[in-house]
Enzyme design. Sequence first.
Site, PDB file in Angstrom:
ATOM      1  N   HIS A 332      22.959 -16.128 -19.400  1.00  0.00           N
ATOM      2  CA  HIS A 332      21.698 -16.419 -20.090  1.00  0.00           C
ATOM      3  C   HIS A 332      21.694 -17.878 -20.512  1.00  0.00           C
ATOM      4  O   HIS A 332      22.747 -18.475 -20.734  1.00  0.00           O
ATOM      5  CB  HIS A 332      21.541 -15.503 -21.310  1.00  0.00           C
ATOM      6  CG  HIS A 332      20.173 -15.543 -21.913  1.00  0.00           C
ATOM      7  ND1 HIS A 332      19.844 -16.405 -22.940  1.00  0.00           N
ATOM      8  CD2 HIS A 332      19.056 -14.831 -21.628  1.00  0.00           C
ATOM      9  CE1 HIS A 332      18.571 -16.224 -23.259  1.00  0.00           C
ATOM     10  NE2 HIS A 332      18.070 -15.275 -22.491  1.00  0.00           N
ATOM     11  N   ASP A 391      18.474  -7.666 -18.712  1.00  0.00           N
ATOM     12  CA  ASP A 391      17.980  -7.171 -17.423  1.00  0.00           C
ATOM     13  C   ASP A 391      18.984  -6.289 -16.696  1.00  0.00           C
ATOM     14  O   ASP A 391      18.592  -5.479 -15.854  1.00  0.00           O
ATOM     15  CB  ASP A 391      17.601  -8.347 -16.519  1.00  0.00           C
ATOM     16  CG  ASP A 391      16.405  -9.120 -17.050  1.00  0.00           C
ATOM     17  OD1 ASP A 391      15.475  -8.467 -17.560  1.00  0.00           O
ATOM     18  OD2 ASP A 391      16.401 -10.354 -16.967  1.00  0.00           O
TER      19      ASP A 391
END
Length: 454
Positions: A332, A391
């Site tokens: 991320h 996700d």
Amino acid sequence: MNKAGYSTKQQAINILCEEFTKYNHIDSKLYKHFDVKRGLRNADGTGVLAGLTQICNVHGYVVNEGEREPIEGELIYRGNNIKDIVNDCVNNNRFGYEETIYLLLFGVLPDKQELDYFKQVLAMYRELPDGFVEDVILKIPSKNIMNKMASSILALYTYDDYADSTTIEQELRKAIEIIAKMPTIMISAYQAKRKNFDNQSLILHPLRKEESIAESILSTLRLDRSYTPEEAHLLDIMLILHAEHGGGNNSTFTCRTLTSSGTDAYSAYAGAIGSLKGPRHGGANAKVSEMVHCIENGVKDWNDDEEIAAFLEKIIRKEEGDGSGLIYGMGHAVYTKSDPRAVILKANAMKLAKGTEFEAQFNLLERVEKLTPGVFAKVKQVDKVMSANVDLYSGLVYRMLGIPDELFTPLFATARITGWAAHRMEELLTGGKIIRPAYKAITKRKEYVPLEQR
């Protein structure tokens, strides 16, 4: 159009593409030479500071004496830790997305009376205008639900007598109305897609005002309208986790950028949907699903760490997967040691997966999460702290809820409209300037050559 005609047009485009690529290239070394903040990121990966906000804090590292130090990730909504919000809802067996909407829009937690009233207002605005579904959605269906949602939001402009008004009263009304209508638009667009492109029956259920937003989504999506409390509460958690993620994420920054120009709310929200659709942003959850299917088919023994690691290495080397070299769902831009959304989602997904057909898939994802950092370090020769992002597990949760792949990103948008609305109104109140970063022009001056001399 006949084949010859299509071929001629395609040949013309190919010729023009060759001409275009000849004159449109920038040497990557120039970005460093001119100290360009590509992606509005500093050299150490931190974001360029572009504004101030009271809405959300995404905390994934600390800077100590000029160096980034990884920490456990935190997601803070208006000063409230997301873990506390979710835990209170889970412990008291109640739905929390409506409360989250109130918190993000108004800046405070509602009391019971305020929350009950707000839920009634949201339920009142769920219905689309008369004829909207038939004229805007069913008559002009789309293969892509996100595109249909964006065009539907733009179409709502026509039904609003105060569409261009940016007073707080009108902006708040539009925000609440669009937040309430997003699930209805999403499900209607999905049903239109099924009928026109999948040769399935068109089924549009009437709305039930007594249902929470999570319940309403499952109720209108499923043919028999049935769902368990556990399923509805898990979807509610998904909506809470996806509702907001700071002003710097691409779609929210898009919304704020459009807002800073003075454009209307419908244009700003439609632009944010277009941004979220991208596979580098919200569309990543669909890419995770594709990648997981690839791993499931390419790995014979889902319990063999060596075989899984070898396959992940092939993905990073662009020998498997979509050729991007990315392990979707891992890493991320801000979070380092952990993504709090992934931590919460993983724990709740494990409860629902245990003892079902999905348990093996859940265990496979855990192995992908555990093995990826080591494989990445081996292939790329870099020591990078890397954790699962939201996700990685969201696709499995959606599949457990019987939600089709093409609705993964639209559901993300259905939740994130809340954050966009909060940031749009904050930009209107506090922005004051049109957002306009600079681009360095590197083309040398040329003498204009008249047409007859070229």
